[in-house]
Design an enzyme around this catalytic site. Structure first.
Site, short mmCIF file in Angstrom:
data_model
loop_
_atom_site.label_atom_id
_atom_site.label_comp_id
_atom_site.label_asym_id
_atom_site.label_seq_id
_atom_site.Cartn_x
_atom_site.Cartn_y
_atom_site.Cartn_z
N HIS A 55 0.85 -1.20 0.00
CA HIS A 55 0.00 0.00 0.00
C HIS A 55 0.88 1.24 0.00
CE1 HIS A 55 -3.58 -2.42 1.10
NE2 HIS A 55 -2.67 -3.15 1.71
N ARG A 56 0.32 2.33 -0.51
CA ARG A 56 1.03 3.60 -0.40
C ARG A 56 0.64 4.23 0.94
NH1 ARG A 56 -2.28 7.29 -4.75
NH2 ARG A 56 -3.40 8.61 -3.28
N GLU A 118 -1.04 -15.50 1.74
CA GLU A 118 -0.03 -15.13 0.73
C GLU A 118 1.36 -15.64 1.08
OE1 GLU A 118 -3.13 -11.97 -0.25
OE2 GLU A 118 -2.35 -12.83 1.60
N GLU A 171 1.42 8.03 -9.68
CA GLU A 171 0.76 6.72 -9.78
C GLU A 171 1.50 5.82 -10.77
OE1 GLU A 171 -1.53 5.52 -8.02
OE2 GLU A 171 -2.74 7.13 -7.18
#
Length: 377
Positions: A55-56, A118, A171
């Site tokens: 995540h950012r 994961e 982005e």
């Protein structure tokens, strides 16, 4: 698997001060320093399943981060489950991980459903288990080999991503990102690091991020085609599309005229199944799908727009692509929708004899001459 030995992974405890870490600011417009490759590990309190996702996160203060979570994905669901219980969600944020762990964190849900850990995928990719150790300040685990680990709690509190404008950070599609007016906060409770740690990061439109995103999608596309009974030889999610929007499919030699239709129908199925996919380029087995020169050659010499371009209008898309906007195309019913397209650059079965690429012979060099034997007296 025996329990990991903390002595194998010595760590130094650092002051809880994010501003002292070498967190990059990518442009003069950025909302602040960003963790761009921070892998968040958390356990859903309802299911007990771990989730690892990147995540950012924007540094808002010495012990505070905002985090952008895609709505409806596993970390947000775990956060909501914790809040329903009246408590924050303990998290461990990792900076600097081995490729297998990062690749597993980017796999799509079709490959790694919510009930699958994961880290199990990462262990399979690496060929050995991923070792975990308990965090020191919150009740969760962290990946032992990580360069930096930021321990904290994902709170109910929210804050604007940028306190001084509308820009976030670049982005992955190559455009400047827009700041969210309200995002959840992470309160940092501890920071540890290995000796001489390296803080791993990516830039938004960088090659590395596109490769990470494309890896899982390529596998998911091949799995879809296999289950449909139309397996492709290979799939390549081109970095020009951020590893998501442009898919190149390589097909085996056609066995009959029915394969002309099968290629197009299978490519359209990929566009329908994967929201992010916008363009699919189909090529034959004599085209190198990782060579831009070869792909453009196939486009120029094996494509006629009036019959080889197939358009799917007004499909669900991805709003970070600025062309997916009603102001750009009035044929779209809403922002975040797009026209999708198949570029069929495979050779029609009936025309295959006309499209043979030359096979150059290897140069034959004369055999080296042996030096004459020295004359002996």
């Amino acid at each position: 698997v025996p329990a990991p030995d903390p002595a194998r992974w010595p760590r130094e405890t650092l002051p809880v001060d994010l501003t002292a870490l070498p967190v990059p600011v990518l442009t003069d417009e950025d909302a602040g320093p960003y963790l761009t490759l921070g892998a968040v590990l958390a356990t859903d309190p309802d299911t007990g399943v771990r989730n690892l996702s990147v995540h950012r996160m924007c540094v808002q203060g010495p012990d505070t981060l905002t985090i952008w979570m895609v709505p409806g994905r596993d970390l947000e669901l775990a956060h909501q489950a914790a809040l329903r219980r009246g408590s924050p969600l303990p998290v461990a944020i990792h900076l600097g991980l081995c490729p297998a762990v990062l690749l597993s964190s980017c796999c799509p849900t079709s490959l790694v459903p919510p009930d699958l850990d994961e880290l199990a995928v990462a262990g399979a990719l690496a060929g050995q288990p991923v070792e975990l150790l308990p965090c020191r300040t919150v009740d969760t685990e962290f990946i032992a080999h990580a360069e930096y680990v930021i321990e904290g709690e994902l709170l109910a509190d929210r804050a604007p991503e940028s306190r001084h404008g509308t820009v976030a950070t670049p982005e992955f599609l190559g455009y400047q990102g827009r700041a969210h007016p309200s995002l959840p906060l992470i309160r940092v409770t501890g920071i540890t690091a290995r000796e001489s740690p390296i803080l791993q990061a990516v830039s938004g439109p960088g090659h590395e991020q596109s490769v990470l995103l494309g890896f899982g999608m390529e596998a998911a596309v091949l799995d879809l085609l296999r289950r449909r009974g139309t397996p492709a030889l290979a799939a390549h999610c081109h970095t020009a599309g951020g590893g998501q929007l442009m898919v190149v499919l390589q097909w085996p030699a056609k066995r009959g005229p029915e394969d002309d239709v099968a290629v197009r129908v299978a490519a359209e199925a990929v566009l329908e199944q994967f929201r992010m996919a916008k363009l699919v380029l189909c090529v034959g087995d004599d085209v190198d799908i990782e060579s831009d020169q070869d792909l453009w050659w196939a486009m120029v010499t094996r494509f006629q727009a009036d019959q080889d371009l197939h358009v799917l209008p007004d499909r669900e898309g991805f709003p970070l692509d600025p062309s997916q906007h009603t102001g750009y195309s009035p044929s779209l019913s809403a922002d975040g929708r797009t026209a999708k397209a198949v570029f069929d650059c495979t050779v029609p079965y009936a025309q295959r004899a006309r499209f043979q690429r030359p096979r150059f012979t290897e140069p034959s060099l004369p055999a080296p001459r042996r030096p004459a034997a020295p004359h002996l007296r």
